[in-house]
Design a protein around this motif. Structure first.
Motif, PDB file in Angstrom:
ATOM      1  N   ALA A   1       0.851  -1.186   0.000  1.00 27.53           N
ATOM      2  CA  ALA A   1       0.000   0.000   0.000  1.00 27.53           C
ATOM      3  C   ALA A   1       0.887   1.236   0.000  1.00 27.53           C
ATOM      4  O   ALA A   1       2.077   1.165   0.321  1.00 27.53           O
ATOM      5  CB  ALA A   1      -0.912   0.006   1.220  1.00 27.53           C
ATOM      6  N   VAL A   2       0.305   2.363  -0.363  1.00 31.30           N
ATOM      7  CA  VAL A   2       1.030   3.633  -0.336  1.00 31.30           C
ATOM      8  C   VAL A   2       0.257   4.603   0.556  1.00 31.30           C
ATOM      9  O   VAL A   2      -0.972   4.654   0.521  1.00 31.30           O
ATOM     10  CB  VAL A   2       1.203   4.216  -1.760  1.00 31.30           C
ATOM     11  N   VAL A   3       0.988   5.350   1.383  1.00 27.54           N
ATOM     12  CA  VAL A   3       0.374   6.300   2.312  1.00 27.54           C
ATOM     13  C   VAL A   3      -0.114   7.527   1.545  1.00 27.54           C
ATOM     14  O   VAL A   3       0.616   8.091   0.729  1.00 27.54           O
ATOM     15  CB  VAL A   3       1.388   6.743   3.393  1.00 27.54           C
ATOM     16  N   LEU A   4      -1.346   7.933   1.791  1.00 25.69           N
ATOM     17  CA  LEU A   4      -1.919   9.105   1.145  1.00 25.69           C
ATOM     18  C   LEU A   4      -1.712  10.340   2.013  1.00 25.69           C
ATOM     19  O   LEU A   4      -1.386  10.241   3.190  1.00 25.69           O
ATOM     20  CB  LEU A   4      -3.407   8.888   0.890  1.00 25.69           C
ATOM     21  N   GLY A   5      -1.904  11.500   1.438  1.00 28.22           N
ATOM     22  CA  GLY A   5      -1.718  12.745   2.172  1.00 28.22           C
ATOM     23  C   GLY A   5      -2.822  12.968   3.200  1.00 28.22           C
ATOM     24  O   GLY A   5      -3.990  12.698   2.927  1.00 28.22           O
ATOM     25  N   ILE A   6      -2.441  13.450   4.383  1.00 27.88           N
ATOM     26  CA  ILE A   6      -3.403  13.736   5.453  1.00 27.88           C
ATOM     27  C   ILE A   6      -3.414  15.242   5.703  1.00 27.88           C
ATOM     28  O   ILE A   6      -2.370  15.866   5.843  1.00 27.88           O
ATOM     29  CB  ILE A   6      -3.019  13.000   6.754  1.00 27.88           C
ATOM     30  N   THR A   7      -4.607  15.798   5.754  1.00 30.21           N
ATOM     31  CA  THR A   7      -4.750  17.235   5.976  1.00 30.21           C
ATOM     32  C   THR A   7      -5.296  17.515   7.372  1.00 30.21           C
ATOM     33  O   THR A   7      -5.798  16.618   8.058  1.00 30.21           O
ATOM     34  CB  THR A   7      -5.716  17.844   4.949  1.00 30.21           C
ATOM     35  N   GLU A   8      -5.226  18.760   7.768  1.00 24.48           N
ATOM     36  CA  GLU A   8      -5.801  19.173   9.049  1.00 24.48           C
ATOM     37  C   GLU A   8      -7.304  18.911   9.069  1.00 24.48           C
ATOM     38  O   GLU A   8      -7.862  18.523  10.092  1.00 24.48           O
ATOM     39  CB  GLU A   8      -5.527  20.661   9.290  1.00 24.48           C
ATOM     40  N   THR A   9      -7.942  19.097   7.920  1.00 23.53           N
ATOM     41  CA  THR A   9      -9.383  18.841   7.823  1.00 23.53           C
ATOM     42  C   THR A   9      -9.686  17.382   8.113  1.00 23.53           C
ATOM     43  O   THR A   9     -10.656  17.060   8.825  1.00 23.53           O
ATOM     44  CB  THR A   9      -9.907  19.203   6.422  1.00 23.53           C
ATOM     45  N   TYR A  10      -8.853  16.475   7.596  1.00 20.16           N
ATOM     46  CA  TYR A  10      -9.055  15.044   7.852  1.00 20.16           C
ATOM     47  C   TYR A  10      -8.977  14.769   9.359  1.00 20.16           C
ATOM     48  O   TYR A  10      -9.798  14.039   9.906  1.00 20.16           O
ATOM     49  CB  TYR A  10      -8.015  14.208   7.118  1.00 20.16           C
ATOM     50  N   ILE A  11      -7.976  15.355  10.026  1.00 20.34           N
ATOM     51  CA  ILE A  11      -7.812  15.148  11.463  1.00 20.34           C
ATOM     52  C   ILE A  11      -9.047  15.632  12.211  1.00 20.34           C
ATOM     53  O   ILE A  11      -9.572  14.934  13.100  1.00 20.34           O
ATOM     54  CB  ILE A  11      -6.568  15.894  11.989  1.00 20.34           C
ATOM     55  N   ARG A  12      -9.514  16.799  11.872  1.00 24.00           N
ATOM     56  CA  ARG A  12     -10.682  17.363  12.557  1.00 24.00           C
ATOM     57  C   ARG A  12     -11.925  16.485  12.350  1.00 24.00           C
ATOM     58  O   ARG A  12     -12.684  16.234  13.293  1.00 24.00           O
ATOM     59  CB  ARG A  12     -10.951  18.792  12.067  1.00 24.00           C
ATOM     60  N   GLU A  13     -12.126  16.019  11.129  1.00 25.36           N
ATOM     61  CA  GLU A  13     -13.283  15.180  10.846  1.00 25.36           C
ATOM     62  C   GLU A  13     -13.174  13.831  11.552  1.00 25.36           C
ATOM     63  O   GLU A  13     -14.170  13.309  12.069  1.00 25.36           O
ATOM     64  CB  GLU A  13     -13.427  14.980   9.334  1.00 25.36           C
ATOM     65  N   HIS A  14     -11.970  13.262  11.591  1.00 29.83           N
ATOM     66  CA  HIS A  14     -11.741  11.970  12.242  1.00 29.83           C
ATOM     67  C   HIS A  14     -12.099  12.044  13.726  1.00 29.83           C
ATOM     68  O   HIS A  14     -12.849  11.209  14.241  1.00 29.83           O
ATOM     69  CB  HIS A  14     -10.274  11.566  12.071  1.00 29.83           C
TER      70      HIS A  14
END
Length: 214
Positions: free
Chosen positions: A72-85
């Protein structure tokens, strides 16, 4: 201490998914990094099967992209993703705490894990807190009595959300105080306060994790 019950530990796939999710969210694993099935299995001392299952969970969450060669390959994580998670975790876990606070719910295992957590910190065993932290949350999910909710939260778990500013020991001291407030509300069957305290606990974890994105 007598009468303690064995702590229920997460399945192998959940532990692998949590370790990988924590590494990705905290940017220990960078965007574009290649994850080998065999390499991850070797590093975490597990067989290939739970790693393959964990890859499927993380791919569904948008954290990695599966490759044909079983890696697998790691995808980019944004601040928005963290907040939604963390917002989703907070909604689900606070609902679980509210259900656990209802009259007639068996909370003995939550109390046992909390007591063991306190003993571990008094003995200077901060590293042991990682598993006990998970166990505390897990017992609340179990006490809530909603299997689907528990499965959803389990697959969102990402371990200690320490952030970049604190040590494991310092984090544990903050976390255990918050756990104490959550447990007190559950013991008093104060569902609204249990819900509020758990929501605040997860949101504080979110803020800690966001220190990696400053």
């Amino acid at each position: 201490m007598n009468g303690l019950k064995p702590i229920k530990m997460p399945s192998a796939k959940e532990k692998v998914a949590a370790e990988l999710r924590k590494a990705i969210l905290s940017r220990q694993m960078k965007e574009g990094e290649i994850l080998s099935l065999d390499s991850v299995a070797s590093q975490l001392n597990v067989s290939a099967m739970p790693v393959r299952e964990a890859f499927q969970i993380l791919a569904r969450d948008g954290l990695i992209q599966l490759r044909k060669n079983k890696g697998a390959v790691v995808l980019g994580i944004t601040e928005t993703y963290i907040r939604e998670h963390y917002q989703l975790r907070a909604i689900l876990e606070s609902a679980a705490a509210k259900l656990a606070a209802e009259q007639g719910t068996d909370i003995s295992e939550i109390e046992d894990v909390y007591q063991e957590s306190c003993e571990a910190l008094k003995s200077g065993e901060a590293q042991k807190y990682t598993d006990l932290n998970r166990a505390f949350h897990n017992e609340i999910w179990s006490a809530a009595g909603n299997g689907k909710m528990k499965k959803m939260i389990s697959e969102l778990w990402n371990g200690l959300s320490m952030g970049s500013m604190v040590s494991e020991g310092d984090y544990a001291k903050v976390s255990i105080k918050e756990h104490g407030r959550i447990l007190k509300a559950i013991q008093e069957h104060n569902a609204e306060v249990a819900e509020k305290e758990m929501y605040a606990h997860i949101m504080r974890s979110r803020d800690d994790m966001l220190t990696y994105y400053k």
